[in-house]
Motif scaffolding. Structure first.
Motif: not given
Length: 167
Positions: A117-128, A161-167
């Motif tokens: 449940q996060i904005p789509d832009e942040r979701k794309q950053n996490v996927f990238g 998990n590291d990527q979710l903490k950093n983004n």
């Protein structure tokens, strides 16, 4: 009298039990050669590194030098390959299970990231970031090893998990 008797016994023993064949090492050919009392070679013994044994070759005049055959021969050991099929199928099954385990972990991580449940832009950053940092830097492993597959799955979860903490 004792000295004469002892001397006669010693001479009798030497003549009765004297050596009639001599063995000499030939360092040029790396073999032991056997000689008759007249000095002619009657055979030689050579070490076979493949079979790990000494082989005696006779040099009788009835055989020409090209047709010498070892007098000691051992049949090659028969390989038991009855369990080979079972081993290969077990290893292939382990490989398939570990590949599916890693793929399932990747699918679960992707599903979890999609359902955040996060904005789509942040979701794309996490996927990238997951694609660049985790998937492209994933270590090469032997998929037939359970422990390596488990460590790869753990690597993926720790990385995301590291990527979710950093983004």
């Amino acid at each position: 009298m004792k000295k004469v008797f002892f001397t006669v016994c010693m001479l009798f023993g030497v003549f009765c039990f004297s050596q009639n064949i001599s063995k000499k090492y030939n360092s040029v050919y790396k073999r032991y050669e056997y000689f008759a009392p007249d000095g002619s070679m009657i055979g030689y013994e050579q070490y076979n590194n493949v079979l790990k044994q000494w082989e005696y070759y006779s040099t009788n005049s009835s055989q020409s030098p090209q047709t010498r055959q070892p007098t000691q021969y051992r049949d090659p050991q028969q390989l038991d390959i009855s369990n080979l099929g079972n081993v290969l199928s077990t290893k292939q099954n382990r490989y398939n299970n570990n590949v599916s385990k890693v793929q399932t972990a990747i699918n679960r991580i992707s599903d979890h990231l999609r359902n955040l449940q996060i904005p789509d832009e942040r979701k794309q950053n996490v996927f990238g970031a997951f694609e660049n940092s985790c998937m492209k830097q994933m270590p090469n492993i032997n998929y037939s090893s359970d422990s390596q597959a488990d460590s790869l799955v753990q690597f993926l979860y720790d990385c995301v998990n590291d990527q979710l903490k950093n983004n």
